[in-house]
Design a protein around this motif. Structure first.
Motif, PDB file in Angstrom:
ATOM      1  N   GLY B  97       0.738  -1.127   0.195  1.00  0.00           N
ATOM      2  CA  GLY B  97       0.035  -0.106  -0.077  1.00  0.00           C
ATOM      3  C   GLY B  97       0.733   1.154  -0.021  1.00  0.00           C
ATOM      4  N   PRO B  98       0.096   2.239   0.111  1.00  0.00           N
ATOM      5  CA  PRO B  98       0.960   3.691   0.110  1.00  0.00           C
ATOM      6  C   PRO B  98       1.989   3.902   1.207  1.00  0.00           C
ATOM      7  CG  PRO B  98      -1.412   3.958   0.590  1.00  0.00           C
ATOM      8  CD  PRO B  98      -1.180   2.732   0.395  1.00  0.00           C
ATOM      9  N   GLY B  99       3.217   4.007   0.946  1.00  0.00           N
ATOM     10  CA  GLY B  99       4.114   4.429   2.023  1.00  0.00           C
ATOM     11  C   GLY B  99       4.942   3.169   2.597  1.00  0.00           C
ATOM     12  N   THR B 100       4.822   2.075   1.818  1.00  0.00           N
ATOM     13  CA  THR B 100       5.452   0.842   2.229  1.00  0.00           C
ATOM     14  C   THR B 100       6.966   0.500   2.224  1.00  0.00           C
ATOM     15  OG1 THR B 100       4.667  -0.551   0.569  1.00  0.00           O
ATOM     16  CG2 THR B 100       3.263  -0.620   2.383  1.00  0.00           C
ATOM     17  N   GLY B 101       7.463   1.568   1.049  1.00  0.00           N
ATOM     18  CA  GLY B 101       8.845   1.538   0.759  1.00  0.00           C
ATOM     19  C   GLY B 101       9.556   0.790  -0.290  1.00  0.00           C
TER      20      GLY B 101
END
Lengths: 110, 114
Positions: B97-101
């Motif tokens: 998801g968003p921001g998982t790197g």
């Protein structure tokens, strides 16, 4: 915000020798640390990564170590080969983005 | 599995024009991020999209914008181009998801502004 410093900026090694690149980060909340290899004219390629709950990770000739207390992490390449010549970037993930180091140009001399 | 595909690979524009860059993520990846790479500033985060919504934005002026479509493909647009916009624009997709790197980059679109 996160600040990632990477050293050295250039590294020349004899084929077969080891190469070590070091990075420091500023934000203790950073929790994911990938390393990318970028060859001329190409995009960065993820070569290895480590999460903050792990101290060391190895994949064949490549290893990464993480010291959370000191806020630094390192990339180790053993038995270097000519195809290891490239620019290597470290990065730290915090919140929603990756913050990258300035890069290390590695040259492997035959 | 095909990697991240970016088009066009190279383009030349003049100051004041606008440009649109396209990115197709790895199949199954729903998060797309954009980065600008220059010799002076290195790799800088532009924005991230997930499920057709911009989730995060970097410190770039409003001339830089983007969008994501229902098939996860993404476009970024730069209006009123300036000489300093010359750079390699990199798209990356993520399986999480968003921001998982974990990001997988494409080859980039090299923009030259004259």
């Amino acid at each position: 915000g996160e600040n990632v410093e990477q050293h050295p900026s250039t590294l020349s090694v004899q084929e077969g020798d080891s190469a070590v690149i070091k990075c420091t980060y500023s934000d203790s909340a950073s929790n994911y640390f990938p390393w990318y290899k970028q060859e001329l004219g190409k995009g960065p390629q993820l070569i290895i990564d480590i999460r903050s709950n792990v101290g060391e990770k190895k994949d064949q000739r490549i290893a990464v170590t993480l010291n959370k207390t000191a806020k630094h992490f390192s990339l180790h390449i053993t038995e270097t080969q000519p195809e290891d010549s490239a620019v290597y970037f470290c990065a730290a993930h915090n919140d929603y983005k990756l913050s990258f180091g300035a890069g290390t140009t590695v040259t492997v001399r035959a | 599995k095909a990697g991240v595909t970016q088009t066009p690979r190279y383009l030349i524009k003049t100051r004041g024009q606008q440009v649109t860059l396209s990115c197709s993520p790895i199949s199954g990846h729903r998060s797309v991020s954009w980065y600008q790479q220059t010799p002076g500033q290195g790799l800088q985060f532009l924005f991230e999209y997930f499920s057709e919504t911009q989730r995060n934005k970097g410190n770039f002026p409003g001339r830089f914008s983007g969008r994501q479509f229902s098939n996860s493909r993404s476009e970024m647009n730069v209006s009123t181009l300036e000489l300093g916009d010359s750079a390699l624009y990199l798209c990356a997709s993520s399986p999480g998801g968003p921001g998982t790197g974990e990001l997988f980059f494409g080859e980039g679109s090299r923009l030259t502004v004259l």
